[in-house]
Design a protein around this motif. Structure first.
Motif, PDB file in Angstrom:
ATOM      1  N   PRO A  48     -18.729  14.550 -25.980  1.00 49.76           N
ATOM      2  CA  PRO A  48     -18.434  14.964 -24.603  1.00 49.76           C
ATOM      3  C   PRO A  48     -18.641  16.457 -24.351  1.00 49.76           C
ATOM      4  CG  PRO A  48     -16.669  13.576 -25.462  1.00 49.76           C
ATOM      5  CD  PRO A  48     -17.566  13.880 -26.620  1.00 49.76           C
ATOM      6  N   SER A  49     -18.990  16.763 -23.117  1.00 46.79           N
ATOM      7  CA  SER A  49     -19.180  18.163 -22.706  1.00 46.79           C
ATOM      8  C   SER A  49     -19.134  18.233 -21.190  1.00 46.79           C
ATOM      9  CB  SER A  49     -20.541  18.668 -23.184  1.00 46.79           C
ATOM     10  OG  SER A  49     -20.864  19.901 -22.569  1.00 46.79           O
ATOM     11  N   THR A  50     -18.565  19.300 -20.675  1.00 41.30           N
ATOM     12  CA  THR A  50     -18.718  19.616 -19.252  1.00 41.30           C
ATOM     13  C   THR A  50     -19.600  20.853 -19.119  1.00 41.30           C
ATOM     14  OG1 THR A  50     -16.611  18.648 -18.626  1.00 41.30           O
ATOM     15  CG2 THR A  50     -17.506  20.296 -17.134  1.00 41.30           C
ATOM     16  N   ARG A  51     -19.137  21.987 -19.663  1.00 42.53           N
ATOM     17  CA  ARG A  51     -19.827  23.263 -19.491  1.00 42.53           C
ATOM     18  C   ARG A  51     -21.214  23.311 -20.121  1.00 42.53           C
ATOM     19  NH1 ARG A  51     -14.912  23.802 -18.831  1.00 42.53           N
ATOM     20  NH2 ARG A  51     -14.906  22.354 -20.563  1.00 42.53           N
ATOM     21  N   THR A  52     -21.296  22.951 -21.390  1.00 43.21           N
ATOM     22  CA  THR A  52     -22.554  23.200 -22.094  1.00 43.21           C
ATOM     23  C   THR A  52     -23.674  22.353 -21.495  1.00 43.21           C
ATOM     24  OG1 THR A  52     -21.211  23.606 -24.035  1.00 43.21           O
ATOM     25  CG2 THR A  52     -23.582  23.429 -24.374  1.00 43.21           C
ATOM     26  N   ARG A  53     -23.395  21.067 -21.298  1.00 46.78           N
ATOM     27  CA  ARG A  53     -24.460  20.205 -20.759  1.00 46.78           C
ATOM     28  C   ARG A  53     -24.811  20.594 -19.325  1.00 46.78           C
ATOM     29  NH1 ARG A  53     -24.987  15.381 -18.015  1.00 46.78           N
ATOM     30  NH2 ARG A  53     -22.738  15.020 -17.922  1.00 46.78           N
ATOM     31  N   MET A 100     -29.094  19.855 -28.062  1.00 53.30           N
ATOM     32  CA  MET A 100     -28.418  18.722 -28.711  1.00 53.30           C
ATOM     33  C   MET A 100     -27.005  19.079 -29.118  1.00 53.30           C
ATOM     34  SD  MET A 100     -29.346  16.739 -32.265  1.00 53.30           S
ATOM     35  CE  MET A 100     -30.679  15.781 -31.576  1.00 53.30           C
ATOM     36  N   ARG A 101     -26.046  18.252 -28.717  1.00 54.37           N
ATOM     37  CA  ARG A 101     -24.670  18.334 -29.230  1.00 54.37           C
ATOM     38  C   ARG A 101     -24.408  17.082 -30.053  1.00 54.37           C
ATOM     39  NH1 ARG A 101     -19.308  19.956 -26.022  1.00 54.37           N
ATOM     40  NH2 ARG A 101     -20.341  21.940 -26.362  1.00 54.37           N
ATOM     41  N   HIS A 102     -23.769  17.287 -31.202  1.00 54.78           N
ATOM     42  CA  HIS A 102     -23.564  16.149 -32.113  1.00 54.78           C
ATOM     43  C   HIS A 102     -22.256  16.347 -32.882  1.00 54.78           C
ATOM     44  CE1 HIS A 102     -24.475  12.988 -34.975  1.00 54.78           C
ATOM     45  NE2 HIS A 102     -25.575  12.694 -34.307  1.00 54.78           N
ATOM     46  N   HIS A 262     -12.036  32.586 -23.271  1.00 57.98           N
ATOM     47  CA  HIS A 262     -11.714  31.241 -23.775  1.00 57.98           C
ATOM     48  C   HIS A 262     -12.979  30.419 -23.547  1.00 57.98           C
ATOM     49  CE1 HIS A 262      -9.933  27.357 -24.440  1.00 57.98           C
ATOM     50  NE2 HIS A 262      -8.678  27.768 -24.378  1.00 57.98           N
ATOM     51  N   PRO A 263     -13.438  29.682 -24.559  1.00 52.77           N
ATOM     52  CA  PRO A 263     -14.664  28.907 -24.334  1.00 52.77           C
ATOM     53  C   PRO A 263     -14.449  27.740 -23.378  1.00 52.77           C
ATOM     54  CG  PRO A 263     -13.736  28.412 -26.509  1.00 52.77           C
ATOM     55  CD  PRO A 263     -12.927  29.552 -25.929  1.00 52.77           C
ATOM     56  N   LEU A 264     -13.184  27.353 -23.173  1.00 53.95           N
ATOM     57  CA  LEU A 264     -12.801  26.206 -22.350  1.00 53.95           C
ATOM     58  C   LEU A 264     -13.378  24.918 -22.969  1.00 53.95           C
ATOM     59  CD1 LEU A 264     -13.254  27.702 -18.754  1.00 53.95           C
ATOM     60  CD2 LEU A 264     -11.203  27.745 -20.198  1.00 53.95           C
TER      61      LEU A 264
HETATM   62  N1   CP Z   1     -17.339  25.594 -24.124  1.00 49.37           N
HETATM   63  C1   CP Z   1     -17.777  24.329 -24.269  1.00 49.37           C
HETATM   64  O1   CP Z   1     -18.529  24.012 -25.213  1.00 49.37           O
HETATM   65  O2   CP Z   1     -17.362  23.450 -23.316  1.00 49.37           O
HETATM   66  P1   CP Z   1     -17.815  21.933 -23.206  1.00 49.37           P
HETATM   67  O3   CP Z   1     -17.285  21.206 -24.414  1.00 49.37           O
HETATM   68  O4   CP Z   1     -17.277  21.417 -21.918  1.00 49.37           O
HETATM   69  O5   CP Z   1     -19.329  21.912 -23.236  1.00 49.37           O
END
Ligand code: CP
Length: 310
Positions: A48-53, A100-102, A262-264
């Motif tokens: 899952p991701s909001t920001r990065t994707r 890619m996030r894994h 904060h990376p959130l």
């Molecule tokens: N900072 C960060 O990686 O947020 P996401 O997990 O929402 O992509």
């Protein structure tokens, strides 16, 4: 062809050039609005991701390019057992660059070995998150005017927090950085960060448990979430999740110009009232994430010029 898998894949000079480009994109967005016309970014997110994707997608759309991809392993043929190597061979036929996030450490590195297009590590397990680090560096540089001579406090889950590992690696190449590593004993930074990064760098660092005691000396406070998804034991997570909560009262102990990053996502580790403090930089950090990812896409595609006539 280059990839970005590890924060050290770019030299300090290359990072400076990239941050300068990101700053120019921020100031002159129209100059770059067609820079990636007819180029496609694939976002392959197995986690899952909001920001990065979304910031990658926003970045590419803002450069005039297109995006395709999947937001979870369940919605791709990974769910049928397809390997990362085969997936990237296939995606290389459809796109010009990929993020890619894994959940598995090293998966983007493996993908890069089979890829015909640049691969960007958008976070691999509890290991590294180099594009978050570029975002963090841009925010620190904008807030303080420099990336050296800083006392940087990192607080929370320093064991599983991949953004922490990447930021320490990256900042360890700058002069006169002092790290204050604030965590419970169970969530201290991994041994490899101490032995392979901090000790060889010769930079000063301390491992402490009190946020309050550390606050007055910090130029940057980097808060992190306790990473529930990396725990094997729910009881341990519940015991540790609220180890640190940054409040208005704690902010009174800090320098007037300290920046809070904060990376959130945030869960409970920064009280909502801190959002109104001018030292809170975490939503500015989100915005910077779009500019650095635009700069990165342009750099990896060899398209850094933009259109000076726009
Ligand atoms: N900072 C960060 O990686 O947020 P996401 O997990 O929402 O992509």
């Amino acid at each position: 062809m280059r990839h970005l898998i590890d924060p050290l894949d770019f030299s300090v000079d290359e990072v400076t050039t990239l941050l300068d480009l990101a700053a120019d994109i921020e100031q002159n967005p129209t100059k770059y609005q067609d820079a990636c016309a007819h180029k496609k970014l694939a976002t392959l997110f197995y986690e899952p991701s909001t920001r990065t994707r979304l910031s990658f997608e926003s970045a590419m759309l803002g450069l005039g390019g297109s995006v395709l991809g999947f937001a979870s392993a369940d919605s791709s043929s990974v769910s049928k057992g397809e390997s990362v190597a085969d997936t990237i061979r296939v995606v290389s036929c459809y796109a010009d660059i990929c993020a890619m996030r894994h959940p598995k450490e090293g998966a983007p590195l493996r993908a890069s070995r089979f890829s015909k297009i640049p691969v960007i590590n958008a976070g691999d397990g509890g290991h590294q998150h180099p594009t978050q680090t570029l975002t963090d560096l841009m925010t620190i540089r904008k807030r303080t005017g420099r990336l050296s001579g800083l006392t940087v406090g990192l607080c929370g889950d320093l064991k599983f927090g991949r953004t922490v590992h990447s930021l320490i690696k990256s900042l360890s190449r700058y002069e006169n950085i002092r790290f204050v590593l604030i965590s419970p004993d169970e969530l201290q930074v991994p041994g490899y960060i101490i032995n392979e990064v901090l000790k060889p760098s010769g930079l000063a660092y301390s491992e402490v448990s009190s946020l309050e005691n550390a606050m007055p000396e910090l130029d940057i406070l980097y808060m992190t979430r306790v990473q529930q998804e990396r725990f094997f034991n729910e009881a341990d997570y519940i015991r540790l999740k609220d180890s640190y909560i940054l409040t208005e009262d704690k902010m009174k102990l800090a320098k007037a110009d300290m920046a809070v990053l904060h990376p959130l996502p945030r869960v409970n580790e920064i009280a909502l009232k801190v959002d109104d403090d001018p030292r809170a930089a975490y939503f500015e950090q989100v915005q910077n994430g779009v500019y650095v990812r635009q700069a990165l896409i342009l750099t990896l595609l060899g398209l850094t010029g933009g259109n000076d006539h726009a």
